[in-house]
Motif scaffolding. Sequence first.
Motif, PDB file in Angstrom:
ATOM      1  N   GLU A 256       0.779  -1.116   0.220  1.00 52.81           N
ATOM      2  CA  GLU A 256      -0.012  -0.164  -0.007  1.00 52.81           C
ATOM      3  C   GLU A 256       0.683   1.281  -0.187  1.00 52.81           C
ATOM      4  O   GLU A 256       0.716   2.253  -0.653  1.00 52.81           O
ATOM      5  N   LEU A 257       1.824   1.319   0.818  1.00 51.13           N
ATOM      6  CA  LEU A 257       2.841   2.383   1.001  1.00 51.13           C
ATOM      7  C   LEU A 257       3.522   2.764  -0.395  1.00 51.13           C
ATOM      8  O   LEU A 257       3.778   3.803  -1.048  1.00 51.13           O
ATOM      9  N   MET A 258       3.808   1.472  -1.274  1.00 50.93           N
ATOM     10  CA  MET A 258       4.620   1.642  -2.510  1.00 50.93           C
ATOM     11  C   MET A 258       3.635   2.189  -3.661  1.00 50.93           C
ATOM     12  O   MET A 258       3.848   2.977  -4.464  1.00 50.93           O
ATOM     13  N   ASP A 259       2.452   1.613  -3.378  1.00 51.61           N
ATOM     14  CA  ASP A 259       1.457   2.015  -4.413  1.00 51.61           C
ATOM     15  C   ASP A 259       1.066   3.590  -4.249  1.00 51.61           C
ATOM     16  O   ASP A 259       1.124   4.105  -5.270  1.00 51.61           O
ATOM     17  N   LEU A 260       0.754   3.710  -2.968  1.00 51.81           N
ATOM     18  CA  LEU A 260       0.548   5.238  -2.879  1.00 51.81           C
ATOM     19  C   LEU A 260       1.798   6.231  -3.056  1.00 51.81           C
ATOM     20  O   LEU A 260       1.615   7.472  -3.612  1.00 51.81           O
ATOM     21  N   ALA A 261       3.070   5.930  -2.659  1.00 54.07           N
ATOM     22  CA  ALA A 261       4.144   6.470  -3.022  1.00 54.07           C
ATOM     23  C   ALA A 261       4.258   6.771  -4.496  1.00 54.07           C
ATOM     24  O   ALA A 261       4.553   7.669  -5.036  1.00 54.07           O
ATOM     25  N   GLU A 262       4.020   5.966  -5.364  1.00 55.43           N
ATOM     26  CA  GLU A 262       4.169   5.772  -6.635  1.00 55.43           C
ATOM     27  C   GLU A 262       3.058   6.899  -7.201  1.00 55.43           C
ATOM     28  O   GLU A 262       3.345   7.668  -8.335  1.00 55.43           O
ATOM     29  N   LYS A 263       1.712   6.978  -6.791  1.00 55.30           N
ATOM     30  CA  LYS A 263       0.816   7.838  -7.231  1.00 55.30           C
ATOM     31  C   LYS A 263       1.360   9.179  -6.907  1.00 55.30           C
ATOM     32  O   LYS A 263       1.424  10.273  -7.768  1.00 55.30           O
ATOM     33  N   HIS A 264       1.898   9.440  -5.586  1.00 56.76           N
ATOM     34  CA  HIS A 264       2.485  11.005  -5.372  1.00 56.76           C
ATOM     35  C   HIS A 264       3.779  11.083  -6.209  1.00 56.76           C
ATOM     36  O   HIS A 264       3.915  12.238  -6.498  1.00 56.76           O
ATOM     37  N   LEU A 265       4.447  10.259  -6.540  1.00 58.69           N
ATOM     38  CA  LEU A 265       5.642  10.529  -7.316  1.00 58.69           C
ATOM     39  C   LEU A 265       5.243  11.012  -8.640  1.00 58.69           C
ATOM     40  O   LEU A 265       5.973  11.945  -9.002  1.00 58.69           O
ATOM     41  N   VAL A 266       4.225  10.468  -9.171  1.00 58.90           N
ATOM     42  CA  VAL A 266       3.507  10.886 -10.513  1.00 58.90           C
ATOM     43  C   VAL A 266       3.088  12.268 -10.466  1.00 58.90           C
ATOM     44  O   VAL A 266       3.107  13.229 -11.354  1.00 58.90           O
ATOM     45  N   ASP A 267       2.288  12.482  -9.464  1.00 56.92           N
ATOM     46  CA  ASP A 267       1.486  13.527  -9.333  1.00 56.92           C
ATOM     47  C   ASP A 267       2.196  14.878  -8.822  1.00 56.92           C
ATOM     48  O   ASP A 267       2.016  16.042  -9.425  1.00 56.92           O
ATOM     49  N   THR A 268       3.107  14.671  -7.892  1.00 56.43           N
ATOM     50  CA  THR A 268       3.945  15.675  -7.184  1.00 56.43           C
ATOM     51  C   THR A 268       5.187  15.632  -7.098  1.00 56.43           C
ATOM     52  O   THR A 268       5.883  16.577  -6.637  1.00 56.43           O
ATOM     53  N   GLY A 269       5.866  14.488  -7.289  1.00 61.40           N
ATOM     54  CA  GLY A 269       7.292  14.258  -7.188  1.00 61.40           C
ATOM     55  C   GLY A 269       7.673  13.951  -5.814  1.00 61.40           C
ATOM     56  O   GLY A 269       6.620  13.465  -4.954  1.00 61.40           O
ATOM     57  N   VAL A 270       8.937  13.899  -5.695  1.00 61.07           N
ATOM     58  CA  VAL A 270       9.548  13.069  -4.381  1.00 61.07           C
ATOM     59  C   VAL A 270       9.784  14.059  -3.247  1.00 61.07           C
ATOM     60  O   VAL A 270       9.922  13.628  -2.086  1.00 61.07           O
ATOM     61  N   HIS A 271       9.915  15.280  -3.559  1.00 63.39           N
ATOM     62  CA  HIS A 271      10.319  16.239  -2.506  1.00 63.39           C
ATOM     63  C   HIS A 271       9.179  16.241  -1.262  1.00 63.39           C
ATOM     64  O   HIS A 271       9.868  16.540  -0.044  1.00 63.39           O
ATOM     65  N   ASP A 272       8.043  16.468  -1.594  1.00 55.35           N
ATOM     66  CA  ASP A 272       7.199  16.360  -0.299  1.00 55.35           C
ATOM     67  C   ASP A 272       6.590  15.161   0.104  1.00 55.35           C
ATOM     68  O   ASP A 272       5.640  15.096   1.075  1.00 55.35           O
ATOM     69  N   LEU A 273       7.164  13.915  -0.279  1.00 52.15           N
ATOM     70  CA  LEU A 273       6.633  12.746   0.083  1.00 52.15           C
ATOM     71  C   LEU A 273       7.317  12.493   1.606  1.00 52.15           C
ATOM     72  O   LEU A 273       8.674  12.734   1.900  1.00 52.15           O
ATOM     73  N   SER A 274       6.400  12.003   2.374  1.00 49.91           N
ATOM     74  CA  SER A 274       6.963  11.407   3.604  1.00 49.91           C
ATOM     75  C   SER A 274       6.370  10.196   4.174  1.00 49.91           C
ATOM     76  O   SER A 274       4.983   9.983   3.787  1.00 49.91           O
ATOM     77  N   LEU A 275       6.849   9.564   5.056  1.00 44.80           N
ATOM     78  CA  LEU A 275       6.178   8.207   5.377  1.00 44.80           C
ATOM     79  C   LEU A 275       5.008   8.609   6.348  1.00 44.80           C
ATOM     80  O   LEU A 275       3.934   7.948   6.134  1.00 44.80           O
TER      81      LEU A 275
END
Length: 222
Positions: free
Chosen positions: A17-36
């Motif tokens: 679930e974390l990987m799936d959601l992280a990939e969605k955010h990666l596509v939509d907004t990039g990695v910079h604002d991503l946090s666990l």
Amino acid sequence: MASNGSSSYHHGNLRQELMDLAEKHLVDTGVHDLSLRALAREIGVSQTAPYRHFKDKNALLAALATEGFRRFFDVCRPSEMEERSDQSILLFGLAYARFAREHTAMFHLMFGPTLQPRNQYPELFAAGREAIYKVRARVEKGLQRGELRPLDDIASIAHTIWAAVHGVTTLMLDHADTYGYHRDIDLQAEKSMRMMIAGLCVDPSGIATLPETATHYPPVPA
């Protein structure tokens, strides 16, 4: 929602679930604002739960990039079925460019500067090594069969091919306004790769026998 998320976690699904959601955010907004912690809130589990699976954000991104390589290998598999090594290398290059176009955010994560040095992430490091070894195997076969010119040692030729394919792909992604401006950009990328690989061939006519586009490739996995 929290109970559903907690239930998913206890059933062993939180990592995916974390990987799936992280990939969605990666596509939509990039990695910079991503946090666990933010991902945990969105899924509906405690903010400490993700750390059972990933020690930090970069560990999650490394797992995601490793999954990207697995998808990339699936896309490249038809090129390994080509009998002639020069044709195989060309189809590998076309698959490389196509994967990058259809999964640009993942491609940048796999090959960009976010996850450096790579040897901190053993699975990702191994996936990257596997990718270049696949090219080396094609080169070795081509040299043994007299299809490629022995311009240098196997490793040097393989790295030159990779650099050329990656360079064409990066120009296609990041400088489309100038690269291929006078024609369809995918066609320009293909022509560039054909010319590069023809220079390695003992008999370049084999490259000309391939169709103009690799239409037999399956869809790139989502």
